[in-house]
Design an enzyme around this catalytic site. Structure first.
Site, PDB file in Angstrom:
ATOM      1  N   LEU A  42       0.827  -1.208   0.000  1.00 42.58           N
ATOM      2  CA  LEU A  42       0.000   0.000   0.000  1.00 42.58           C
ATOM      3  C   LEU A  42       0.867   1.266   0.000  1.00 42.58           C
ATOM      4  CD1 LEU A  42      -2.822  -0.653   2.654  1.00 42.58           C
ATOM      5  CD2 LEU A  42      -3.048  -0.575   0.166  1.00 42.58           C
ATOM      6  N   GLY A  44       1.061   3.675  -2.785  1.00 42.07           N
ATOM      7  CA  GLY A  44       1.076   4.331  -4.088  1.00 42.07           C
ATOM      8  C   GLY A  44       2.394   4.992  -4.446  1.00 42.07           C
ATOM      9  N   CYS A  46       3.330   8.056  -4.068  1.00 46.70           N
ATOM     10  CA  CYS A  46       3.834   8.973  -3.039  1.00 46.70           C
ATOM     11  C   CYS A  46       4.772   8.258  -2.070  1.00 46.70           C
ATOM     12  CB  CYS A  46       2.629   9.565  -2.302  1.00 46.70           C
ATOM     13  SG  CYS A  46       3.063  10.561  -0.891  1.00 46.70           S
ATOM     14  N   LYS A  55      12.154  12.955  -0.587  1.00 49.46           N
ATOM     15  CA  LYS A  55      12.463  13.824   0.557  1.00 49.46           C
ATOM     16  C   LYS A  55      13.483  13.185   1.475  1.00 49.46           C
ATOM     17  CE  LYS A  55      10.160  15.672  -1.650  1.00 49.46           C
ATOM     18  NZ  LYS A  55       9.205  15.495  -2.749  1.00 49.46           N
ATOM     19  N   GLY A 119      -8.549  -3.663  -9.818  1.00 47.42           N
ATOM     20  CA  GLY A 119      -9.994  -3.455  -9.860  1.00 47.42           C
ATOM     21  C   GLY A 119     -10.434  -2.825 -11.167  1.00 47.42           C
ATOM     22  N   GLU A 218      14.647  22.261 -20.363  1.00 50.80           N
ATOM     23  CA  GLU A 218      13.219  22.559 -20.156  1.00 50.80           C
ATOM     24  C   GLU A 218      12.683  23.249 -21.406  1.00 50.80           C
ATOM     25  OE1 GLU A 218      10.523  22.247 -17.877  1.00 50.80           O
ATOM     26  OE2 GLU A 218       9.559  23.336 -19.525  1.00 50.80           O
ATOM     27  N   ARG A 287       2.988  13.660 -15.734  1.00 46.48           N
ATOM     28  CA  ARG A 287       2.402  12.402 -15.277  1.00 46.48           C
ATOM     29  C   ARG A 287       1.084  12.157 -16.002  1.00 46.48           C
ATOM     30  NH1 ARG A 287       5.393   9.534 -11.886  1.00 46.48           N
ATOM     31  NH2 ARG A 287       3.502   8.655 -10.970  1.00 46.48           N
ATOM     32  N   ALA A 335      -0.021  14.883  -3.494  1.00 48.81           N
ATOM     33  CA  ALA A 335      -0.578  13.946  -2.524  1.00 48.81           C
ATOM     34  C   ALA A 335      -1.642  14.598  -1.641  1.00 48.81           C
ATOM     35  CB  ALA A 335       0.562  13.389  -1.666  1.00 48.81           C
ATOM     36  N   HIS A 460      10.642  34.726  17.790  1.00 44.67           N
ATOM     37  CA  HIS A 460      12.006  35.108  17.396  1.00 44.67           C
ATOM     38  C   HIS A 460      13.014  34.181  18.071  1.00 44.67           C
ATOM     39  CE1 HIS A 460      15.378  37.674  16.321  1.00 44.67           C
ATOM     40  NE2 HIS A 460      15.800  37.566  17.580  1.00 44.67           N
TER      41      HIS A 460
HETATM   42  C1  LIG Z   1       9.253  11.923  -7.758  1.00 44.30           C
HETATM   43  C2  LIG Z   1       7.954  12.428  -7.222  1.00 44.30           C
HETATM   44  C3  LIG Z   1       7.939  13.215  -6.084  1.00 44.30           C
HETATM   45  C4  LIG Z   1       6.745  13.675  -5.584  1.00 44.30           C
HETATM   46  N1  LIG Z   1       6.770  14.458  -4.468  1.00 44.30           N
HETATM   47  C5  LIG Z   1       5.622  14.938  -3.974  1.00 44.30           C
HETATM   48  C6  LIG Z   1       5.622  15.729  -2.800  1.00 44.30           C
HETATM   49  O1  LIG Z   1       6.669  15.983  -2.206  1.00 44.30           O
HETATM   50  N2  LIG Z   1       4.448  16.177  -2.333  1.00 44.30           N
HETATM   51  C7  LIG Z   1       3.260  15.902  -2.960  1.00 44.30           C
HETATM   52  O2  LIG Z   1       2.221  16.345  -2.494  1.00 44.30           O
HETATM   53  N3  LIG Z   1       3.219  15.139  -4.066  1.00 44.30           N
HETATM   54  C8  LIG Z   1       4.371  14.658  -4.581  1.00 44.30           C
HETATM   55  N4  LIG Z   1       4.338  13.860  -5.687  1.00 44.30           N
HETATM   56  C9  LIG Z   1       3.029  13.540  -6.292  1.00 44.30           C
HETATM   57  C10 LIG Z   1       2.339  12.424  -5.514  1.00 44.30           C
HETATM   58  O3  LIG Z   1       3.178  11.293  -5.476  1.00 44.30           O
HETATM   59  C11 LIG Z   1       1.015  12.077  -6.173  1.00 44.30           C
HETATM   60  O4  LIG Z   1       0.252  13.259  -6.293  1.00 44.30           O
HETATM   61  C12 LIG Z   1       0.233  11.075  -5.350  1.00 44.30           C
HETATM   62  O5  LIG Z   1       0.950   9.882  -5.163  1.00 44.30           O
HETATM   63  C13 LIG Z   1      -1.098  10.754  -6.035  1.00 44.30           C
HETATM   64  O6  LIG Z   1      -1.824   9.925  -5.214  1.00 44.30           O
HETATM   65  P1  LIG Z   1      -2.944   8.957  -5.805  1.00 44.30           P
HETATM   66  O7  LIG Z   1      -3.477   8.223  -4.622  1.00 44.30           O
HETATM   67  O8  LIG Z   1      -3.854   9.694  -6.674  1.00 44.30           O
HETATM   68  O9  LIG Z   1      -2.171   7.942  -6.767  1.00 44.30           O
HETATM   69  P2  LIG Z   1      -0.923   6.985  -6.555  1.00 44.30           P
HETATM   70  O10 LIG Z   1      -0.086   7.438  -5.435  1.00 44.30           O
HETATM   71  O11 LIG Z   1      -0.300   6.858  -7.893  1.00 44.30           O
HETATM   72  O12 LIG Z   1      -1.564   5.602  -6.121  1.00 44.30           O
HETATM   73  C14 LIG Z   1      -2.399   4.878  -6.962  1.00 44.30           C
HETATM   74  C15 LIG Z   1      -2.439   3.434  -6.501  1.00 44.30           C
HETATM   75  O13 LIG Z   1      -3.450   2.756  -7.230  1.00 44.30           O
HETATM   76  C16 LIG Z   1      -2.951   1.510  -7.684  1.00 44.30           C
HETATM   77  N5  LIG Z   1      -3.750   1.130  -8.868  1.00 44.30           N
HETATM   78  C17 LIG Z   1      -3.706   1.669 -10.102  1.00 44.30           C
HETATM   79  N6  LIG Z   1      -4.644   1.090 -10.892  1.00 44.30           N
HETATM   80  C18 LIG Z   1      -5.275   0.166 -10.116  1.00 44.30           C
HETATM   81  C19 LIG Z   1      -6.329  -0.756 -10.354  1.00 44.30           C
HETATM   82  N7  LIG Z   1      -6.952  -0.821 -11.532  1.00 44.30           N
HETATM   83  N8  LIG Z   1      -6.702  -1.548  -9.336  1.00 44.30           N
HETATM   84  C20 LIG Z   1      -6.098  -1.499  -8.127  1.00 44.30           C
HETATM   85  N9  LIG Z   1      -5.100  -0.632  -7.864  1.00 44.30           N
HETATM   86  C21 LIG Z   1      -4.707   0.193  -8.835  1.00 44.30           C
HETATM   87  C22 LIG Z   1      -1.477   1.784  -7.956  1.00 44.30           C
HETATM   88  O14 LIG Z   1      -0.711   0.605  -7.978  1.00 44.30           O
HETATM   89  C23 LIG Z   1      -1.142   2.670  -6.754  1.00 44.30           C
HETATM   90  O15 LIG Z   1      -0.804   1.896  -5.641  1.00 44.30           O
HETATM   91  C24 LIG Z   1       5.517  13.349  -6.210  1.00 44.30           C
HETATM   92  C25 LIG Z   1       5.515  12.533  -7.344  1.00 44.30           C
HETATM   93  C26 LIG Z   1       6.716  12.078  -7.850  1.00 44.30           C
HETATM   94  C27 LIG Z   1       6.696  11.194  -9.064  1.00 44.30           C
END
Ligand SMILES: Cc1cc2nc3c(=O)[nH]c(=O)nc-3n(C[C@H](O)[C@H](O)[C@H](O)COP(=O)(O)OP(=O)(O)OC[C@H]3O[C@@H](n4cnc5c(N)ncnc54)[C@H](O)[C@@H]3O)c2cc1C
Length: 481
Positions: A42, A44, A46, A55, A119, A218, A287, A335, A460
């Site tokens: 679990l 994702g 993040c 971080k 799912g 960029e 993304r 996140a 301060h």
């Molecule tokens: C390098 C990097 C650094 C980052 N740093 C930050 C930060 O410092 N602060 C911040 O706020 N955000 C940061 N982010 C962004 C953040 O990671 C995402 O916004 C966040 O993880 C999104 O959450 P989510 O739950 O939507 O999706 P995700 O975190 O992508 O989770 C989705 C989950 O769903 C699962 N899944 C997908 N399809 C299915 C399915 N059909 N059935 C079952 N499970 C499935 C995946 O395997 C995964 O476990 C960063 C991203 C990256 C790439």
């Protein structure tokens, strides 16, 4: 354990920060919740390959940067420190593991049923009940109970996002995304970073600290293009000061592998063709929402540039189907945005009170050195919206805590409305900007004014005091500048 006759109040597809937060809050609101996730653990993006590991590495980089100047802190006889990269990665992994266990505990504590599997919605609800097909995931270590179908009155889609790739490229040990770069076996001598959004600049900052020669390419005219223009300028200046080769307006034409790494051909801002070689390349060009293979085709769910359209309660156009997190259109992919959207969705389902997400109350944090924290309108956006704008700026050079922590670069910039004094936006680049910004989010939430904030006592010596000086600067009355 799930069984064939269980009808959940809500089935959540995806166990990232959006999905797991929705699961916990749903349970707290008394809903019967099932969470389906297809990753080995679990958390994702993040937790495994995003916010948390980056971080962790940035914290290592910060310590390393201080150690380079140990003598300046009076730590004269510690010898020459050396970097044990495998220990750095081990520490990062142990942080992830600790928090995965924490999540598993929270699922049990809140009686959320966790299913390891993929799912897929089967279509609209039948007699008010949705069916989600679940394909089991091999190698899963989460608590596994995998019925092939789940029944629920509501479904929340939270499948997240994956790194976009340039056409024709596949990630491997040379061409990296945020996933591969987090487990490379040594610090590369040179790295080309394509894309200067938050992900690109964070990795640039980390590897530059560890001694990698970093080149940024960029396409847009400035780095961190969603930030206030002055913030972009300052980050560019400070990155260049650190020796990072920043190229904006650069259009990447071709990425080819070589015997020693990679060769990137691009057209520079003056239209001249250029070639750059490096050991590795990081592709950080955005993304893509994981909206495929989750069963949208048989529903009324609408997409907008590949992401799901929702209303203020996170409802899609398909009755009973919600979407949260990175797959949602119109919000930054962060996140804390996903987790708050999760809380909104389950509150709606439970018939509880909620407040919709407001775009200009979302803090944006970039964890480079120096850090960036911002919320609300940039100066340009405020002007575009017709405000008569008054700006206050205060440099960290005038802040005593910044001197103590040896981090003077950057500033606080506050954008306010000249008529009523309302604070419209706060933009910080400097030490702990990602922590200080929390004050600004609260100020915007409470519609605070310059008058109120000029008389709000800040302890301060703190970095947050620079906010007080910046509020004062709006009226030409900063104390320390
Ligand atoms: C390098 C990097 C650094 C980052 N740093 C930050 C930060 O410092 N602060 C911040 O706020 N955000 C940061 N982010 C962004 C953040 O990671 C995402 O916004 C966040 O993880 C999104 O959450 P989510 O739950 O939507 O999706 P995700 O975190 O992508 O989770 C989705 C989950 O769903 C699962 N899944 C997908 N399809 C299915 C399915 N059909 N059935 C079952 N499970 C499935 C995946 O395997 C995964 O476990 C960063 C991203 C990256 C790439």
């Amino acid at each position: 354990m799930a069984d064939a006759v269980t009808i959940y109040d809500v089935a959540i597809i995806g166990g990232g920060p959006a999905g797991y937060t929705a699961a916990i809050r749903g349970a707290e609101l008394g809903l019967k919740v099932v969470l389906i996730d297809n990753a080995p653990r679990l958390g994702g993006t993040c937790l495994h390959v995003g916010c948390i590991p980056t971080k962790a590495l940035l914290f290592n980089a910060e310590i390393w940067d201080h150690l380079k100047h140990a003598a300046d802190f009076g730590l004269a006889s510690i010898g020459t420190p050396s970097l044990d990269w495998s220990a750095v990665l081990k520490r990062k992994d142990s942080i992830i593991t600790k928090h995965v266990k924490g999540l598993e505990f929270l699922m049990k504590k809140n009686k959320v049923t966790v299913i390891a599997g993929t799912g897929k919605l089967t279509g609209p609800a039948q007699a008010g009940v949705h069916t989600v097909d679940v394909t089991s995931t091999t190698g899963a270590t989460s608590p596994v109970s995998s019925p092939s179908q789940i029944k629920a009155k509501n479904v929340i889609l939270a499948s997240g996002s994956s790194a976009k790739m340039l056409p024709g490229l596949q990630p491997d040990s040379t061409i990296l995304t945020n996933i591969e770069i987090l487990s490379i076996d040594s610090v590369p001598k040179s790295l080309i970073v394509i894309g200067a959004g938050a992900v690109g600049v964070e990795f640039s900052s980390i590897f530059s600290s560890f001694g990698t020669e970093v080149t940024i390419l960029e396409f847009l005219p400035r780095m961190v293009p969603v930030e206030d223009e002055e913030i972009s300028k300052e980050l560019t200046r400070l990155f260049k000061k650190r020796g990072i080769d920043v190229n904006t307006g650069a259009k990447v034409e071709k990425v080819e592998k070589t015997a020693t790494g990679v060769k990137v051909s691009y057209t520079d801002a003056n239209g001249k063709p250029q070639v750059k070689e490096a050991e590795k390349v990081l592709v950080a060009v955005g993304r893509a929402g994981r909206t495929e293979n989750i069963g949208l085709e048989k529903t009324k769910v609408e997409l907008e540039r590949g992401l799901i359209k929702v209303n203020e309660a996170q409802q899609t156009a398909e009755p009973g189907v919600y979407a949260i997190g990175d797959i949602v259109s119109g919000f930054p992919q962060l996140a804390h945005v996903g987790s708050m959207a999760g809380m909104v969705a389950v509150a709606k389902i439970a018939g509880a009170k909620f407040r919709p997400l407001l775009r200009d109350r979302i803090p944006s944090c970039t964890y480079t050195d120096p850090q960036i924290g911002s919320v609300g309108l940039t100066e340009a956006q405020a002007k575009e919206k017709g405000y008569e704008v008054k700006v206050g700026k205060f440099p960290f050079a005038g802040n005593s805590k910044a001197t103590i922590v040896d981090s003077h670069d950057g500033f606080v910039k506050i954008v306010s409305d000249a008529k009523y004094g309302e604070i419209l936006g706060v933009h910080i680049i400097g030490p702990q900007a990602t922590e200080i910004i929390a004050e600004a989010v609260a100020v915007l939430e409470l519609e605070g004014t310059v008058d109120e904030m000029m008389y709000t006592i800040h302890a301060h010596p703190t970095l947050a005091e620079s906010m007080l000086d910046a509020y004062g600067a709006i009226e030409g009355m900063a104390i320390n500048a």
